[in-house]
Design an enzyme around this catalytic site. Sequence first.
Site, short mmCIF file in Angstrom:
data_model
loop_
_atom_site.label_atom_id
_atom_site.label_comp_id
_atom_site.label_asym_id
_atom_site.label_seq_id
_atom_site.Cartn_x
_atom_site.Cartn_y
_atom_site.Cartn_z
N VAL A 78 0.85 -1.20 0.00
CA VAL A 78 0.00 0.00 0.00
C VAL A 78 0.89 1.24 0.00
O VAL A 78 1.74 1.41 0.87
CB VAL A 78 -0.93 0.01 1.23
CG1 VAL A 78 -1.85 1.22 1.18
CG2 VAL A 78 -1.74 -1.28 1.30
N VAL A 80 1.16 5.65 -1.38
CA VAL A 80 0.62 6.87 -1.99
C VAL A 80 1.80 7.77 -2.31
O VAL A 80 2.70 7.97 -1.47
CB VAL A 80 -0.36 7.60 -1.05
CG1 VAL A 80 -0.84 8.91 -1.68
CG2 VAL A 80 -1.55 6.70 -0.72
N ARG A 86 -2.58 13.04 1.91
CA ARG A 86 -3.63 13.82 2.59
C ARG A 86 -4.67 14.36 1.60
O ARG A 86 -5.19 15.47 1.77
CB ARG A 86 -3.03 14.96 3.42
CG ARG A 86 -2.00 14.46 4.45
CD ARG A 86 -1.58 15.55 5.42
NE ARG A 86 -0.54 15.07 6.31
CZ ARG A 86 -0.74 14.27 7.37
NH1 ARG A 86 -1.97 13.86 7.65
NH2 ARG A 86 0.27 13.89 8.12
N ARG A 87 -4.95 13.58 0.59
CA ARG A 87 -5.98 13.95 -0.39
C ARG A 87 -7.03 12.86 -0.53
O ARG A 87 -7.78 12.82 -1.50
CB ARG A 87 -5.33 14.27 -1.74
CG ARG A 87 -4.47 15.54 -1.68
CD ARG A 87 -3.65 15.77 -2.94
NE ARG A 87 -4.47 15.88 -4.14
CZ ARG A 87 -3.96 16.13 -5.36
NH1 ARG A 87 -2.66 16.28 -5.52
NH2 ARG A 87 -4.77 16.21 -6.40
N GLY A 88 -7.07 11.94 0.45
CA GLY A 88 -8.09 10.90 0.44
C GLY A 88 -7.79 9.71 -0.45
O GLY A 88 -8.67 8.88 -0.69
N LEU A 90 -5.70 7.04 0.06
CA LEU A 90 -5.75 5.77 0.80
C LEU A 90 -7.18 5.40 1.15
O LEU A 90 -7.59 4.24 1.00
CB LEU A 90 -4.91 5.87 2.08
CG LEU A 90 -4.91 4.64 2.99
CD1 LEU A 90 -4.40 3.42 2.26
CD2 LEU A 90 -4.10 4.89 4.25
N THR A 91 -7.96 6.36 1.62
CA THR A 91 -9.36 6.08 1.95
C THR A 91 -10.11 5.53 0.75
O THR A 91 -10.86 4.55 0.86
CB THR A 91 -10.04 7.38 2.44
OG1 THR A 91 -9.38 7.84 3.62
CG2 THR A 91 -11.51 7.13 2.76
N TYR A 119 -4.17 2.32 10.13
CA TYR A 119 -5.12 1.27 9.78
C TYR A 119 -6.17 1.02 10.84
O TYR A 119 -7.24 0.48 10.53
CB TYR A 119 -4.36 -0.01 9.42
CG TYR A 119 -3.61 0.16 8.12
CD1 TYR A 119 -4.29 0.07 6.91
CD2 TYR A 119 -2.26 0.46 8.10
CE1 TYR A 119 -3.62 0.25 5.70
CE2 TYR A 119 -1.58 0.65 6.90
CZ TYR A 119 -2.26 0.54 5.71
OH TYR A 119 -1.61 0.74 4.51
N PHE A 404 3.45 -10.58 5.35
CA PHE A 404 3.24 -10.27 3.94
C PHE A 404 3.06 -8.77 3.75
O PHE A 404 2.84 -8.05 4.68
CB PHE A 404 2.01 -11.02 3.40
CG PHE A 404 0.73 -10.77 4.16
CD1 PHE A 404 -0.12 -9.73 3.80
CD2 PHE A 404 0.38 -11.55 5.25
CE1 PHE A 404 -1.31 -9.49 4.49
CE2 PHE A 404 -0.80 -11.32 5.96
CZ PHE A 404 -1.64 -10.29 5.58
#
Length: 404
Positions: A78, A80, A86-88, A90-91, A119, A404
């Site tokens: 994962v 970014v 901070r622009r959404g 990951l969400t 998380y 993992f």
Amino acid sequence: MDIRAVPEAHIDRALELAYLVFHHRPDEARRKHYAQLMLDCERIGAYDGDVLVGFAAAFRFTLSVPGGELPCPGLTFVCVAPTHRRRGVLTAMLRELFARCTGQGAPVTALWASEDVIYGRFGFGTATQGLTLEVDSRRPLALRVEPDERPLRLVDPADAPALLGPYYERTRAERAGRIARGASWWADEWLVEEDEDDDELSPPRVVVLGDPVAGYAVYRTKGEDEDAHRPGLVRVDDLEADGPREAAALWRYLASIDLTGLVRAWGVPLDEPLLRFAGDRDQVRITSCFPALRLRLVDVAAALTARSWAAEADLVLEVRDAHVPANAGRFRLLASPGGATYGPTDAAADLVLDVRDLGECYLGGSEVGALVAAGVVEERTKGAARALDEALRTPRLPHTVDAF
């Protein structure tokens, strides 16, 4: 941002983004290995125009749960881009993952221990923990049980998946939290010739007890460093045994390897029997305890009704879930050793908790009562936490050593 599947043609781009974010410079062999892994993963990307600025992959795992197993995508890689934090991003990627889980009938997803501050707010709870043990092997390992005396044999790592795979699958069913291992996972993750983190370690060694197999250990060794006053090391990566006598035979062997003075085992379960049958606990030390598998219940109803239950419970749970609205609300859980039902209700709540807390307790590794005592779960009906804990209890603590 446009959230969409990452095609095979973009795998190298996705991995380059991961190397940028994680400050990683793998050699060519590892790059090929990672690219091969990505072929068998779910791949989610965040695109800003044609530029890939976010990436998340998920292994198609099957996870043992109390009484059975469930499909469980294993979140990994994962990242970014630093220009798009901070622009959404990951969400958006995680919500896409949750939607895919729902569509594919996977009620849970998991990741290996990462930043809890990130998380945890997406509903991942620490479902298993691991210990690092060290055994002072400069003298014989003192034991309180008689080791199994069946013969031990070293086997070629190339033959290990076929030999150990069926045994691992049988033992996997006896403990929740463990992923199924195919032949490629054995070969590429457990039995790789060179250790990625320490090139001084030997190739993997595999020792097996009995025929048929009654236990095994995968380990690597490192010679003594006189200048650093460091004894020879045996690093234990994986150990399974039918019972305490079989485990004692393996630990005795590992602690008696010539020209070594320290056995270090990373990721052993909290209920490791060596901690009880060691004759001298000063010889066996716990050097760390850490969070391991973090579990997210994507479909709470499906997850709760899929596992087995140790006792009866009739409780109303008020669940908070900011990212999967279908999980949020008040639900009546009717559980017994014969099965469980879970559905919406208008009745008053006995317990109020976050979906993260359910994930932490789902496999039987944490107690709801401890979370009540910590102030993160609210018990509105006296005894409700104890009743849920009794129903969730498992004979062995959940555990996995497959990072993992």
